[in-house]
Design an enzyme around this catalytic site. Sequence first.
Site, PDB file in Angstrom:
ATOM      1  N   ARG A   1      21.646 -20.047 -26.775  1.00 34.95           N
ATOM      2  CA  ARG A   1      21.523 -21.652 -26.547  1.00 34.95           C
ATOM      3  C   ARG A   1      19.835 -21.689 -26.042  1.00 34.95           C
ATOM      4  O   ARG A   1      19.383 -22.709 -25.953  1.00 34.95           O
ATOM      5  CB  ARG A   1      22.331 -21.970 -25.631  1.00 34.95           C
ATOM      6  CG  ARG A   1      23.621 -22.460 -26.087  1.00 34.95           C
ATOM      7  CD  ARG A   1      24.551 -22.963 -25.061  1.00 34.95           C
ATOM      8  NE  ARG A   1      25.670 -21.858 -25.185  1.00 34.95           N
ATOM      9  CZ  ARG A   1      26.596 -21.884 -24.118  1.00 34.95           C
ATOM     10  NH1 ARG A   1      26.568 -22.688 -23.099  1.00 34.95           N
ATOM     11  NH2 ARG A   1      27.471 -20.885 -23.721  1.00 34.95           N
ATOM     12  N   GLY A   2      19.254 -20.569 -25.629  1.00 30.63           N
ATOM     13  CA  GLY A   2      18.022 -20.868 -24.915  1.00 30.63           C
ATOM     14  C   GLY A   2      17.007 -21.557 -25.355  1.00 30.63           C
ATOM     15  O   GLY A   2      15.981 -21.964 -24.910  1.00 30.63           O
TER      16      GLY A   2
ATOM     17  N   GLU B   1      13.023 -17.643 -30.698  1.00 29.58           N
ATOM     18  CA  GLU B   1      13.578 -17.231 -29.525  1.00 29.58           C
ATOM     19  C   GLU B   1      13.269 -17.632 -28.338  1.00 29.58           C
ATOM     20  O   GLU B   1      11.913 -17.900 -28.103  1.00 29.58           O
ATOM     21  CB  GLU B   1      13.481 -15.614 -29.579  1.00 29.58           C
ATOM     22  CG  GLU B   1      13.878 -14.776 -28.576  1.00 29.58           C
ATOM     23  CD  GLU B   1      15.466 -14.687 -28.269  1.00 29.58           C
ATOM     24  OE1 GLU B   1      15.910 -15.916 -28.526  1.00 29.58           O
ATOM     25  OE2 GLU B   1      16.017 -13.659 -28.296  1.00 29.58           O
ATOM     26  N   ASP B   2      13.933 -17.822 -27.174  1.00 26.71           N
ATOM     27  CA  ASP B   2      13.463 -18.087 -25.891  1.00 26.71           C
ATOM     28  C   ASP B   2      12.612 -17.200 -25.331  1.00 26.71           C
ATOM     29  O   ASP B   2      11.553 -17.313 -24.769  1.00 26.71           O
ATOM     30  CB  ASP B   2      14.718 -18.860 -24.953  1.00 26.71           C
ATOM     31  CG  ASP B   2      15.871 -17.594 -24.979  1.00 26.71           C
ATOM     32  OD1 ASP B   2      15.611 -16.617 -25.441  1.00 26.71           O
ATOM     33  OD2 ASP B   2      16.832 -17.968 -24.220  1.00 26.71           O
TER      34      ASP B   2
ATOM     35  N   ASP C   1      13.257  -9.721 -23.949  1.00 23.46           N
ATOM     36  CA  ASP C   1      13.159  -9.164 -22.694  1.00 23.46           C
ATOM     37  C   ASP C   1      13.368  -7.377 -23.011  1.00 23.46           C
ATOM     38  O   ASP C   1      12.449  -7.025 -23.303  1.00 23.46           O
ATOM     39  CB  ASP C   1      14.554  -9.473 -22.016  1.00 23.46           C
ATOM     40  CG  ASP C   1      14.612  -9.009 -20.723  1.00 23.46           C
ATOM     41  OD1 ASP C   1      13.686  -8.754 -19.882  1.00 23.46           O
ATOM     42  OD2 ASP C   1      15.943  -8.893 -20.064  1.00 23.46           O
TER      43      ASP C   1
ATOM     44  N   PHE D   1      13.162 -12.972 -13.182  1.00 28.90           N
ATOM     45  CA  PHE D   1      14.220 -13.833 -13.920  1.00 28.90           C
ATOM     46  C   PHE D   1      13.882 -15.357 -13.780  1.00 28.90           C
ATOM     47  O   PHE D   1      13.458 -15.691 -12.990  1.00 28.90           O
ATOM     48  CB  PHE D   1      15.538 -13.683 -13.315  1.00 28.90           C
ATOM     49  CG  PHE D   1      16.787 -14.271 -14.164  1.00 28.90           C
ATOM     50  CD1 PHE D   1      17.175 -13.520 -14.971  1.00 28.90           C
ATOM     51  CD2 PHE D   1      17.247 -15.491 -13.927  1.00 28.90           C
ATOM     52  CE1 PHE D   1      18.181 -14.176 -15.847  1.00 28.90           C
ATOM     53  CE2 PHE D   1      18.044 -16.125 -14.532  1.00 28.90           C
ATOM     54  CZ  PHE D   1      18.639 -15.362 -15.573  1.00 28.90           C
ATOM     55  N   VAL D   2      13.906 -15.949 -14.844  1.00 27.14           N
ATOM     56  CA  VAL D   2      13.270 -17.295 -15.148  1.00 27.14           C
ATOM     57  C   VAL D   2      14.286 -18.348 -15.632  1.00 27.14           C
ATOM     58  O   VAL D   2      15.298 -17.924 -16.466  1.00 27.14           O
ATOM     59  CB  VAL D   2      11.722 -17.370 -15.944  1.00 27.14           C
ATOM     60  CG1 VAL D   2      10.740 -16.664 -15.246  1.00 27.14           C
ATOM     61  CG2 VAL D   2      12.137 -16.831 -17.240  1.00 27.14           C
TER      62      VAL D   2
ATOM     63  N   ASP E   1      18.850 -20.416 -18.711  1.00 25.24           N
ATOM     64  CA  ASP E   1      19.657 -20.833 -17.623  1.00 25.24           C
ATOM     65  C   ASP E   1      19.847 -19.797 -16.577  1.00 25.24           C
ATOM     66  O   ASP E   1      19.427 -18.730 -16.884  1.00 25.24           O
ATOM     67  CB  ASP E   1      21.146 -21.129 -18.213  1.00 25.24           C
ATOM     68  CG  ASP E   1      21.750 -19.729 -18.888  1.00 25.24           C
ATOM     69  OD1 ASP E   1      21.104 -19.073 -19.318  1.00 25.24           O
ATOM     70  OD2 ASP E   1      22.936 -19.629 -18.039  1.00 25.24           O
TER      71      ASP E   1
ATOM     72  N   ARG F   1      18.846 -25.625 -17.468  1.00 22.26           N
ATOM     73  CA  ARG F   1      18.282 -25.892 -18.815  1.00 22.26           C
ATOM     74  C   ARG F   1      17.424 -26.880 -18.903  1.00 22.26           C
ATOM     75  O   ARG F   1      16.469 -27.022 -19.472  1.00 22.26           O
ATOM     76  CB  ARG F   1      19.585 -25.431 -19.818  1.00 22.26           C
ATOM     77  CG  ARG F   1      20.262 -24.440 -19.942  1.00 22.26           C
ATOM     78  CD  ARG F   1      21.106 -24.369 -21.301  1.00 22.26           C
ATOM     79  NE  ARG F   1      22.005 -23.393 -20.925  1.00 22.26           N
ATOM     80  CZ  ARG F   1      21.814 -22.129 -21.661  1.00 22.26           C
ATOM     81  NH1 ARG F   1      20.676 -21.716 -21.993  1.00 22.26           N
ATOM     82  NH2 ARG F   1      22.927 -21.329 -21.589  1.00 22.26           N
TER      83      ARG F   1
HETATM   84  P1  5GP Z   1      17.074  -8.758 -24.990  1.00 18.69           P
HETATM   85  O1  5GP Z   1      18.049  -8.603 -26.039  1.00 18.69           O
HETATM   86  O2  5GP Z   1      15.548  -9.080 -25.365  1.00 18.69           O
HETATM   87  O3  5GP Z   1      17.155  -8.051 -23.676  1.00 18.69           O
HETATM   88  O4  5GP Z   1      17.461 -10.477 -24.036  1.00 18.69           O
HETATM   89  C1  5GP Z   1      17.208 -11.582 -24.716  1.00 18.69           C
HETATM   90  C2  5GP Z   1      17.900 -12.575 -24.054  1.00 18.69           C
HETATM   91  O5  5GP Z   1      18.233 -12.299 -22.671  1.00 18.69           O
HETATM   92  C3  5GP Z   1      17.150 -13.880 -24.181  1.00 18.69           C
HETATM   93  O6  5GP Z   1      17.507 -14.640 -25.404  1.00 18.69           O
HETATM   94  C4  5GP Z   1      17.869 -14.616 -23.084  1.00 18.69           C
HETATM   95  O7  5GP Z   1      18.922 -15.311 -23.368  1.00 18.69           O
HETATM   96  C5  5GP Z   1      18.317 -13.462 -21.945  1.00 18.69           C
HETATM   97  N1  5GP Z   1      17.099 -13.473 -20.890  1.00 18.69           N
HETATM   98  C6  5GP Z   1      16.130 -12.426 -20.736  1.00 18.69           C
HETATM   99  N2  5GP Z   1      15.512 -12.634 -19.705  1.00 18.69           N
HETATM  100  C7  5GP Z   1      15.894 -13.898 -19.173  1.00 18.69           C
HETATM  101  C8  5GP Z   1      15.610 -14.511 -18.044  1.00 18.69           C
HETATM  102  O8  5GP Z   1      14.511 -14.040 -17.299  1.00 18.69           O
HETATM  103  N3  5GP Z   1      16.047 -15.802 -17.845  1.00 18.69           N
HETATM  104  C9  5GP Z   1      17.040 -16.071 -18.417  1.00 18.69           C
HETATM  105  N4  5GP Z   1      17.563 -17.173 -18.194  1.00 18.69           N
HETATM  106  N5  5GP Z   1      17.620 -15.371 -19.711  1.00 18.69           N
HETATM  107  C10 5GP Z   1      17.028 -14.285 -19.944  1.00 18.69           C
END
Ligand code: 5GP
Length: 182
Positions: free
Chosen positions: A45-46, A101-102, A105, A154-155, A161, A167
């Site tokens: 949803r991000g 993508e939001d 990470d 963490f943001v 969220d 959000r």
């Molecule tokens: P990845 O698979 O790249 O580790 O994770 C991506 C997902 O993790 C993002 O789409 C998001 O939903 C969540 N995520 C990663 N870091 C953060 C953060 O700092 N804040 C939030 N709210 N979600 C995060």
Amino acid sequence: MSQDGYVIDQMISAKAIAARVEALGAEITEAFRDTDRLVVVGLLRGSFVFIADLIREIGVPCEVDFLEASSYGNETTSTREVRVLKDLRGTIGGRDVLVVEDIVDTGHTISKVMEMLRARAPRRIECCAMLDKPSRREVDVKARWTGFEIPDEFVVGYGLDYAQNHRNLPFIGTVRFTDPQK
Ligand code: 5GP
């Protein structure tokens, strides 16, 4: 901004976000200027706030679709599995696609989603991420466009969220815990 046991400190202002989104829109428009109709795919949803602003800065005809994926850790094999909770409504074979993508990470989610969508044979597929945390990367993946590179914090806000809250914040902020119990 103070909550129960934590404080949100502004990291990126609404004004800075708007300026960056405008610049990204111009670059994306230029890159896809020969496209008949771009398919912009938002990862739920991000990314919903970001995609809403970004498409209004994109100057080529586009349609919007959404995909919801969830990533699960597997502690025994230290791999991550990405499951599709909601698939696209439309087809992307032969189409030009921009995945929005939001935040990238560890990189597991975007690399799996891109691999899955590439298997559907789009003509071209690119990714635009609002945020990137390169220090956390476990998979060698990079979005073609990134709004902001941020440190390992963490943001929340602007679609992101913490336990489904915040959000709706117009800025991006870091969560700082003030209660040692949490
Ligand atoms: P990845 O698979 O790249 O580790 O994770 C991506 C997902 O993790 C993002 O789409 C998001 O939903 C969540 N995520 C990663 N870091 C953060 C953060 O700092 N804040 C939030 N709210 N979600 C995060």
